[in-house]
Design a protein around this motif. Structure first.
Motif, PDB file in Angstrom:
ATOM      1  N   SER A  43      31.850  -9.735  16.985  1.00 51.04           N
ATOM      2  CA  SER A  43      32.852  -9.667  15.921  1.00 51.04           C
ATOM      3  C   SER A  43      34.256  -9.566  16.512  1.00 51.04           C
ATOM      4  N   ASN A  44      35.243  -9.433  15.630  1.00 49.73           N
ATOM      5  CA  ASN A  44      36.626  -9.226  16.060  1.00 49.73           C
ATOM      6  C   ASN A  44      37.129  -7.844  15.657  1.00 49.73           C
ATOM      7  N   ALA A  90      45.217   2.417  25.837  1.00 47.54           N
ATOM      8  CA  ALA A  90      44.182   2.037  26.809  1.00 47.54           C
ATOM      9  C   ALA A  90      44.186   0.528  27.032  1.00 47.54           C
ATOM     10  N   HIS A  91      44.365  -0.219  25.955  1.00 50.38           N
ATOM     11  CA  HIS A  91      44.413  -1.687  26.075  1.00 50.38           C
ATOM     12  C   HIS A  91      45.602  -2.130  26.922  1.00 50.38           C
ATOM     13  N   SER A  92      46.744  -1.461  26.753  1.00 48.86           N
ATOM     14  CA  SER A  92      47.917  -1.829  27.550  1.00 48.86           C
ATOM     15  C   SER A  92      47.701  -1.535  29.032  1.00 48.86           C
ATOM     16  N   LEU A  98      39.073  -5.602  25.557  1.00 54.30           N
ATOM     17  CA  LEU A  98      38.951  -5.978  24.139  1.00 54.30           C
ATOM     18  C   LEU A  98      38.972  -7.500  23.963  1.00 54.30           C
ATOM     19  N   GLN A  99      37.999  -8.154  24.550  1.00 56.60           N
ATOM     20  CA  GLN A  99      37.853  -9.596  24.397  1.00 56.60           C
ATOM     21  C   GLN A  99      36.924  -9.952  23.235  1.00 56.60           C
ATOM     22  N   HIS A 100      36.322  -8.931  22.651  1.00 63.40           N
ATOM     23  CA  HIS A 100      35.375  -9.104  21.534  1.00 63.40           C
ATOM     24  C   HIS A 100      35.236  -7.750  20.847  1.00 63.40           C
TER      25      HIS A 100
END
Length: 300
Positions: A43-44, A90-92, A98-100
């Motif tokens: 999913s996204n 965390a993503h930064s 977070l590719q999916h």
């Protein structure tokens, strides 16, 4: 592939507040903590469920990945807002995760209201998930001294201090001969650490105070007898009472207690430490405080 991360809870035995100004703290990882289970999906979005120690679902939300990447929150749910901020940070720090989408579950092994580190164990687990520096994630998203992150990562008592803006952690062989005379009592009140820190900041930024508390931390660590330990934690309480402009917890609630009491972390809530030659269960239960844990049942 499903992955599981785990972080220990925390209690701060010495140097509450002053650890922010460079005091050496003696901190205690707990036998209680929090799990984070993650499982990729196609999913996204992230389907997030958080469970309390009794298995009750206390938080649930579906968070779109693009909202995390842009730090956008369309809900008024304060938990979701905080979670998106942490995940965005965390993503930064590692944009490759977070590719999916993911199905995520958190599981506390202590009641959420206890204040043993619901937030810090979550932040450390997310840092492990993202392969990010947990102290940086804490300071960029939530704030605090970082001792709770150190406890999350260590399975023994530790000395913790901040030197030149960086955490310094050393294991502490704290295993007092009198530990059977130490108990942790929950005050039936959750304390907001961030608000307490802000109040302290308005009153203090005192390096002399930090130095005094560092010396007390060392002496408390080396205390050979229960009486010596009691004298030292009483002194710690008195010094912090003056610094905070607050009565000690013993003065406030338990003036007739036959023993010593010490606040752990933010004053006015969560757990306190009781040091007494006598088993204090009957005393505290008579006053309505029924969550009483011996040292050996609480501390790793």
């Amino acid at each position: 592939m499903k992955k599981t991360f785990y972080s220990n809870g925390k209690l701060l035995l010495t140097a509450e507040y002053t650890v922010l100004d460079g005091a050496k703290a003696l901190a205690l990882p707990t036998r209680y903590g929090q799990y984070l289970d993650i499982e990729p999906n196609t999913s996204n979005y992230i389907e997030w469920n958080s469970f309390d120690a009794d298995g009750a679902l206390w938080y649930k939300d579906t968070i779109v990945i693009t909202d995390i990447k842009s730090n956008t929150c369309t809900t008024q749910n304060p938990v979701s807002k905080t979670l998106i901020t942490i995940l965005h940070t965390a993503h930064s720090m590692n944009p490759n995760v977070l590719q999916h989408g993911f199905t995520v579950q958190t599981r506390l092994t202590f009641p959420k209201k206890w204040g043993l580190g619901t937030s810090s164990t979550l932040i450390n687990n997310i840092a492990l998930w993202f392969d990010a520096n947990p102290y940086s994630l804490l300071w960029k998203s939530f704030g605090g001294s970082g001792y709770d992150i150190a406890c999350a990562l260590h399975n023994t008592p530790i000395f913790y201090e901040i030197e030149n803006g960086k955490p310094v952690v050393n294991t502490a062989d704290f295993n007092p001969a009198f530990k059977d005379n130490l108990y942790f009592i929950y005050l039936n009140k959750k304390q907001n650490s961030r608000n307490a820190i802000a109040d302290y900041r308005e009153r203090n930024e005192n390096k002399a105070l930090a130095g005094k508390i560092t010396e007390l931390t060392k002496n408390i660590y080396h205390a050979a007898t229960l009486n010596e330990f009691r004298v030292l934690i009483d002194r710690h309480e008195a010094i912090m009472s003056d610094a905070l402009g607050q009565e000690t917890i013993k003065q406030q609630l338990f003036p007739d207690f036959d023993g010593s009491l010490k606040s752990l972390g933010a004053w006015g809530g969560d757990f306190i430490l009781a040091a007494s030659a006598q088993d204090p269960h009957s005393y505290f239960k008579a006053k309505g405080y029924t969550t009483i844990l011996p040292y050996k049942d609480m501390i790793l």
